[in-house]
Motif scaffolding. Sequence first.
Motif, mmCIF file in Angstrom:
data_model
loop_
_atom_site.group_PDB
_atom_site.id
_atom_site.type_symbol
_atom_site.label_atom_id
_atom_site.label_comp_id
_atom_site.label_asym_id
_atom_site.label_seq_id
_atom_site.Cartn_x
_atom_site.Cartn_y
_atom_site.Cartn_z
ATOM 1 N N ASP A 168 22.579 58.872 17.308
ATOM 2 C CA ASP A 168 21.786 59.103 18.070
ATOM 3 C C ASP A 168 20.946 58.093 19.133
ATOM 4 O OD1 ASP A 168 21.928 61.612 15.885
ATOM 5 O OD2 ASP A 168 20.613 60.854 14.986
ATOM 6 N N ALA A 169 21.494 57.222 18.992
ATOM 7 C CA ALA A 169 20.244 56.144 20.048
ATOM 8 C C ALA A 169 21.031 56.265 21.380
ATOM 9 C CB ALA A 169 20.276 55.224 19.333
ATOM 10 N N VAL A 170 22.074 56.109 21.235
ATOM 11 C CA VAL A 170 23.108 55.945 21.673
ATOM 12 C C VAL A 170 23.385 57.092 23.116
ATOM 13 C CG1 VAL A 170 25.572 54.682 22.926
ATOM 14 C CG2 VAL A 170 24.376 53.666 20.785
ATOM 15 N N GLN A 171 23.923 58.136 22.264
ATOM 16 C CA GLN A 171 23.201 59.547 22.795
ATOM 17 C C GLN A 171 22.766 59.762 23.159
ATOM 18 O OE1 GLN A 171 23.401 63.114 20.848
ATOM 19 N NE2 GLN A 171 25.371 63.731 21.662
ATOM 20 N N GLY A 172 21.469 58.943 23.439
ATOM 21 C CA GLY A 172 19.930 59.875 24.109
ATOM 22 C C GLY A 172 19.676 58.472 25.251
ATOM 23 N N ALA A 173 20.169 57.484 24.923
ATOM 24 C CA ALA A 173 19.892 56.691 25.831
ATOM 25 C C ALA A 173 21.274 56.973 26.769
ATOM 26 C CB ALA A 173 19.481 55.184 25.933
ATOM 27 N N PHE A 174 22.403 56.582 26.247
ATOM 28 C CA PHE A 174 23.876 56.491 27.541
ATOM 29 C C PHE A 174 23.756 57.372 27.908
ATOM 30 C CE2 PHE A 174 22.410 52.240 25.481
ATOM 31 C CZ PHE A 174 22.060 51.895 26.652
ATOM 32 N N GLY A 175 23.929 58.771 26.904
ATOM 33 C CA GLY A 175 24.787 60.022 27.470
ATOM 34 C C GLY A 175 26.311 59.931 26.010
ATOM 35 N N VAL A 176 26.586 59.680 26.170
ATOM 36 C CA VAL A 176 28.008 59.190 25.039
ATOM 37 C C VAL A 176 28.190 59.805 23.733
ATOM 38 C CG1 VAL A 176 29.317 57.481 24.064
ATOM 39 C CG2 VAL A 176 27.641 56.733 26.054
ATOM 40 N N PRO A 177 29.060 60.595 23.599
ATOM 41 C CA PRO A 177 29.336 61.020 22.862
ATOM 42 C C PRO A 177 29.164 60.502 21.463
ATOM 43 C CG PRO A 177 30.553 61.614 24.173
ATOM 44 C CD PRO A 177 30.554 60.474 24.925
ATOM 45 N N LYS A 178 28.121 61.490 20.366
ATOM 46 C CA LYS A 178 28.982 61.385 19.235
ATOM 47 C C LYS A 178 29.432 60.610 18.052
ATOM 48 C CE LYS A 178 24.190 63.171 17.697
ATOM 49 N NZ LYS A 178 23.249 64.130 16.712
ATOM 50 N N LEU A 179 30.813 61.411 18.151
ATOM 51 C CA LEU A 179 31.757 61.426 17.999
ATOM 52 C C LEU A 179 32.719 59.705 18.065
ATOM 53 C CD1 LEU A 179 33.889 61.991 15.707
ATOM 54 C CD2 LEU A 179 35.687 62.950 17.097
ATOM 55 N N ALA A 180 32.746 60.021 19.679
ATOM 56 C CA ALA A 180 33.186 58.237 20.034
ATOM 57 C C ALA A 180 32.057 57.201 19.976
ATOM 58 C CB ALA A 180 33.215 58.730 21.970
ATOM 59 N N VAL A 181 30.993 57.524 19.792
ATOM 60 C CA VAL A 181 30.683 56.032 19.161
ATOM 61 C C VAL A 181 30.800 55.682 17.685
ATOM 62 C CG1 VAL A 181 27.447 55.130 18.449
ATOM 63 C CG2 VAL A 181 28.469 56.525 20.672
ATOM 64 N N GLY A 182 31.185 56.916 16.863
ATOM 65 C CA GLY A 182 31.520 56.622 15.786
ATOM 66 C C GLY A 182 32.524 55.817 15.472
ATOM 67 N N VAL A 183 33.291 56.359 16.362
ATOM 68 C CA VAL A 183 34.881 55.304 16.578
ATOM 69 C C VAL A 183 34.627 54.410 16.548
ATOM 70 C CG1 VAL A 183 37.307 55.791 17.613
ATOM 71 C CG2 VAL A 183 36.700 57.649 16.508
ATOM 72 N N ALA A 184 34.521 53.819 17.576
ATOM 73 C CA ALA A 184 33.883 52.981 17.718
ATOM 74 C C ALA A 184 32.670 51.730 17.547
ATOM 75 C CB ALA A 184 32.967 52.604 19.458
ATOM 76 N N VAL A 185 32.061 52.130 16.315
ATOM 77 C CA VAL A 185 31.228 51.391 15.990
ATOM 78 C C VAL A 185 32.454 51.462 14.969
ATOM 79 C CG1 VAL A 185 29.671 51.430 14.128
ATOM 80 C CG2 VAL A 185 29.346 51.532 15.908
ATOM 81 N N ALA A 186 33.394 52.762 13.918
ATOM 82 C CA ALA A 186 33.941 52.215 13.038
ATOM 83 C C ALA A 186 34.817 50.598 13.739
ATOM 84 C CB ALA A 186 34.605 53.099 13.090
ATOM 85 N N LEU A 187 35.728 50.629 14.328
ATOM 86 C CA LEU A 187 36.923 50.392 15.300
ATOM 87 C C LEU A 187 36.369 48.511 15.039
ATOM 88 C CD1 LEU A 187 38.078 52.098 18.306
ATOM 89 C CD2 LEU A 187 39.002 51.160 15.851
#
Length: 471
Positions: A168-187
């Motif tokens: 939520d925070a990264v999408q709101g501030a930088f416009g990155v899709p949530k799924l992409a954020v989730g995969v990156a955090v998981a890695l």
Amino acid sequence: MDTIIGFLNTIFWGYVLIYGLLAVGLYFTVRLGFPQIVHFSEMFRVLSRGGSKDAAGISPFQALMVSLASRVGTGNLAGVAVALYLGGPGATFWMWIVAFVGMATAYAESALAQLYKIRNEDGQYRGGPAFYIARGLNAPWAATIFSACLILSFGLVFNAVQANSIADAVQGAFGVPKLAVGVAVALLSGVVIFGGIRQIARVAEIVVPFMAAAYLLTAVYVLIANASAVPGVLWTIISSAFGFQEAAGGITGGIAAAMLNGVKRGLFSNEAGMGSAPNIAAVATPVPHHPSSQGFVQSLGVFIDTILICTATSVMILLSGTLEPGSGVTGTQLTQAAMSTHIGSAGTYFIAIAIFFFAFTSIIGNYSYAENALTYLGGNRLGLMIMRCATLAMVVWGAYESITTVFDAADASMGLMATINLVAILLLSGTVAKLTKDYFEQRKAGAVPVFHAADYPELQGKIDGEIWSRD
């Protein structure tokens, strides 16, 4: 199912734990002679002694950083804002009270976790509430329930919640899709947790001090920039807490709303008495070699989490003037608005980055607790692999999904786990009192405190004599 889960959460969080955690904290505060005041300096002394060469455990500092990684999460940012919105400025005071009594509870449960720890199949220290429940109280059935609840809540679902906050925070501030954020955090999380608890400890001792210091230094800047308004804010906190000034928001308003929301926020944030932090406290090699020393380390963790970091968020919001009852602006949105008032448009990005670090470290910290619980359940390397993969899957899923029923079920699970732990530490309070007396009698005699198992004949067969054979 929703009705049953809702009922359980009402019982646990509306009655049992709100009053139970406070009562147990007050009990240990009085029985142990107000250790959070009388022995406050001891919390820093045990950390200043450095680590041990014992390869079976991590250092006390690493244990503190991992517990802070779990404790300091999005609740320190968004949760505090919600407490202020619903309970008014006075909620901050009640957070302080909860932290004060919670420091005694954290000491008790972590000292017990140290005392009853074991070595796993790799020779590494493991322990926690499941072990002192099974060994100290001879109640393996309760320990099994506790472990299962901990794995469900901390190992799986709460990590999905943290991932959702990051997305939520990264999408709101930088416009990155949530799924992409989730995969990156998981890695990123996978790189850490597949290295085990020792790898988690190494990462935490670097990242946690950095993130905490950066946040607190920002708060110091805000305080200095608004120095003239600080006394007024402090008076507002005190007056609202005791009803001298009408508390903002809340259905009941006034002192009741301030107390309820402050107490809940404090309990959820510092986790004292819930049985989570003792899981990492047990992994440390205590310095001095006495269970009480690690109790003091984890007591300090409650102080840092609530008295310092939660207070920093609260004061920055109150100084900004952005808290408006009934406006609908609450949670992360309120915290971001407050920071934007203080440091301009960079405030939104600052909070997004802070949420990333706070939530990411919570994921790896939470996982470390679950790994300890799995050890009690007899988990082998295959079991660890499955749980690690499940944790990462929950991170990806949680980044773009928000299923309320699942999250509520985790709350109920944690409620049951915390209730079992509170009963256990109360029943073992005599042992905690004896440990504390022993520790300070040795300190008073000018000696470095060392635990001697021979002085505790009642523990024979319940603790690992090899671990505690050091003279």
